[in-house]
Design an enzyme around this catalytic site. Structure first.
Site: not given
Length: 434
Positions: A84-85, A192, A213, A218
């Site tokens: 996700g980053s 999220d 993510s 998650h």
């Protein structure tokens, strides 16, 4: 060969059934994690089946997942990434592409975000030479408001990137309208909040791009992994190039000449006919995921509706059980939203006769896992103190979050018995401090 494969997979099913934990809950002994992956027999079989194919790079499963996930989130394109980053890095970096011409973001341009969040929403702003503009959040929804964002828009503002905090949507319709009115890009960090809605519309469908993510905490997991989604085909093409080394070619790994003119391009100052597979139009990365990860994602996706419903029910049980608890500020859904919750956030009232640390220690000693609301006020961390940024208004609530806020879990593996134990333990602590 097919028969042998089925024998292997049947053995995997038996292994899963024989090794699954009993699931017995012992209050005060069994650890209650704040988050975690929910994996079943189908997930284990999918991983082994993918491994048997020896397809170790991105391939058929990756493409199938991207297509299915884009449909599920009502976007035209989805690009799978290794985290996700990385998805956030790709989304912000895409806005700096020369292909956007006059709309591209340039070093020194400003992007509005919140101070109280996770670093990887903010890091890509700095990594691209842009300036984060920090605003405060509300202490019941833990999100920025449209009013705060509007106040932060200045002559250098070119974009907005905000996360839907712990699954609770920010005022995304109003903020998307602000973006339109001021010709700003909007990125929704939806990591999220998969399945959350605002005004009946899925989060992640309001902005120019959205990110997700697949870390084990998650809504869906691939172990690691993430995704960038958009309905803007130009942005999708840029994201794909940046993810795939920055190359101009769009052939899949192992695929050649999809455009039917592989040796007919002339770009940059390269010689005419230079192999298109090795022409690079962006300063990019290799941020792809693998087919094995995607195979797990596909079986997880089949269970998404059930996961979302469980998260909602678990959050509701905690909220009802703790309603009126003295000394605690309890969370509220943003008006007009239906959150797919990531966690249950609690702020200890600064006037309470106890500190957050005391309550957290009490819970942790009784095997109830807690987490901080990520970084709290990011501007107070050593990584960001000397970084260029602008703050609009006071970060009062972000500071309160830094000192007084934590969250506990609502993820689907939690049982009613666990949730009731969490509620009774908190009430037990409060009664002793009253």
């Amino acid at each position: 060969m097919t028969d042998r494969k089925e024998l292997v997979l049947d053995e995997v099913r038996r292994y899963h059934q024989e090794t699954e934990p009993s699931g017995e809950f012992v209050p005060g002994t069994t650890e209650i994690w704040p988050s975690g992956a929910v994996l079943d027999e189908a997930d284990r079989v999918a991983l082994v089946e993918a491994a048997l194919t020896m397809r170790i790079a991105a391939g058929r499963s990756s493409r199938k997942f991207e297509s299915a996930f884009a449909r599920r989130l009502k976007r035209r394109k989805a690009h799978l990434t290794n985290s996700g980053s990385s998805a956030n890095l790709l989304a912000v970096s895409a806005l700096t592409s020369h292909l956007l011409e006059d709309r591209r973001l340039k070093p020194g341009d400003e992007v509005i975000t919140v101070a109280a969040g996770f670093p990887t929403t903010v890091n890509p702003i700095l990594q691209n030479g842009l300036i984060p503009v920090f605003v405060d959040v509300d202490l019941t929804t833990y999100n920025a408001t449209a009013e705060r964002v509007a106040r932060a828009i200045g002559p250098k503002t070119r974009g907005i990137i905000l996360a839907h905090a712990l699954g609770n949507p920010f005022e995304v319709a109003e903020i998307a309208q602000l973006a339109t009115d001021h010709d700003l890009f909007l990125i929704e960090d939806n990591c999220d909040a998969v399945g959350s809605t605002y005004d009946g519309q899925l989060t992640g469908t309001f902005g120019d791009m959205t990110t997700v993510s697949f870390y084990p905490a998650h809504h869906l997991t691939m172990g690691e992994g993430g995704c960038v989604l958009t309905s803007n085909l130009a942005l999708a093409r840029i994201v794909e190039s940046l993810r795939d080394w920055g190359r101009d070619c769009w052939c899949e790994p192992g695929e050649n000449d999809k455009c039917l003119k592989r040796f007919q391009y002339q770009m940059g100052t390269l010689p005419a006919g230079y192999d298109h597979k090795y022409i690079f139009s962006h300063v990019g990365y290799n941020l792809k995921a693998t087919d094995i990860q995607a195979a797990l994602g596909l079986t997880q996706l089949d269970k998404l509706d059930g996961f979302i419903e469980a998260r909602k029910n678990n959050w509701r049980r905690l909220r009802e059980g703790l309603d009126g608890a003295p000394g605690l500020l309890l969370p509220e859904a943003t008006p007009r939203s239906d959150p797919s919750w990531f966690g249950f956030v609690i702020t200890v009232d600064p006037e309470a006769p106890f500190k957050r640390a005391e309550l957290v220690d009490y819970l942790e000693e009784r095997k109830i896992g807690t987490r901080r609301l990520f970084a709290g006020n990011l501007t107070r961390h050593p990584a960001y103190i000397d970084q260029p940024h602008r703050v609009v208004g006071e970060l009062t609530n972000s500071d309160i979050i830094t000192e007084q806020t934590f969250w506990i879990g609502v993820y689907p593996a939690l049982t009613d018995e666990m949730l009731d134990y969490m509620v009774s333990t908190i009430k037990e602590f409060l009664a002793a401090r009253s």
